[in-house]
Design an enzyme around this catalytic site. Structure first.
Site, PDB file in Angstrom:
ATOM      1  N   LYS A  63      -6.908  -4.789  -2.594  1.00  0.00           N
ATOM      2  CA  LYS A  63      -7.447  -5.422  -1.395  1.00  0.00           C
ATOM      3  C   LYS A  63      -8.305  -4.432  -0.619  1.00  0.00           C
ATOM      4  CE  LYS A  63      -3.400  -4.632   1.592  1.00  0.00           C
ATOM      5  NZ  LYS A  63      -4.009  -3.902   2.692  1.00  0.00           N
ATOM      6  N   CYS A  91      -1.949  -2.448   8.330  1.00  0.00           N
ATOM      7  CA  CYS A  91      -1.819  -3.421   7.243  1.00  0.00           C
ATOM      8  C   CYS A  91      -0.511  -4.212   7.301  1.00  0.00           C
ATOM      9  CB  CYS A  91      -1.965  -2.733   5.897  1.00  0.00           C
ATOM     10  SG  CYS A  91      -3.621  -2.039   5.628  1.00  0.00           S
ATOM     11  N   ASP A 108       0.784  -1.250   0.000  1.00  0.00           N
ATOM     12  CA  ASP A 108       0.000   0.000   0.000  1.00  0.00           C
ATOM     13  C   ASP A 108       0.812   1.295   0.000  1.00  0.00           C
ATOM     14  OD1 ASP A 108      -1.920  -1.983   0.295  1.00  0.00           O
ATOM     15  OD2 ASP A 108      -2.392  -1.479   2.359  1.00  0.00           O
TER      16      ASP A 108
END
Length: 179
Positions: free
Chosen positions: A75, A108, A13
């Site tokens: 995701k 995350c 990310d």
């Protein structure tokens, strides 16, 4: 020790809207870019995720430029392992060692690391290639990863650990990356 034959990289990310809010974002992006370039020199497989790209934007150009032949895995789950489109390529790599960089460290990254360790993988978190919105949350994320059993290391440490020798074309290329 890490080995090129058994190691893969997970890049989590590194997206525009997230990066703008990160603590020490300039160093984060510089180290993430070095990590991607070094992983490509070493021929490491890379799994690359984007959390809700419609809302958080694409991966920053400094990272994405090293991944142009790969597709990001979209995701919505915080843990990359919660996304079936991530798990299939992960398992197909047949690797046991994973390097993890990305954001946010306490969300995350931590949740992905915890899941990978629970599945029996050896995980190294790249402390200089992870961040959170605050230094405190970054520290908590790194502590939680360490408590789960992950190693905490740096980009340059793992690149030279995987390189093994100070000779040859890959060494010369790597020097350009880390300098």
């Amino acid at each position: 020790m890490l080995s090129v034959e058994n190691t893969a990289l997970i890049a989590i990310d590194y997206q525009e809207k997230l990066v703008r809010a990160m603590h020490d974002k300039e160093a984060l992006i510089q180290n993430a870019s070095r990590l991607m370039a070094g992983a490509r020199i070493l021929g490491l497989p890379i799994l690359w995720t984007e959390q809700n790209p419609q809302g958080l934007g694409p991966t920053v150009p400094e990272v994405a430029e090293h991944l142009s032949d790969l597709e990001p895995i979209t995701k919505l789950s915080f843990s990359s392992c919660g996304e079936p489109r991530f798990m299939e390529p992960l398992e197909n790599l047949h690797r046991k060692q994973f390097l993890v960089g990305g954001i946010e460290c306490h969300v995350c990254v931590y949740q992905t690391v915890a899941d990978l360790i629970h599945m029996g993988y050896e995980v190294q978190v790249l402390a200089d290639a992870v961040s959170s919105r605050t230094a405190g949350n970054r520290a908590i994320g790194l502590d939680r990863c360490r408590e789960m059993g992950a190693g905490i290391t740096s980009v340059e440490t793992v690149l030279f650990e995987l390189l093994k020798v100070a000779e040859g074309d890959r060494f010369k290329q790597m020097l350009k990356v880390v300098k």
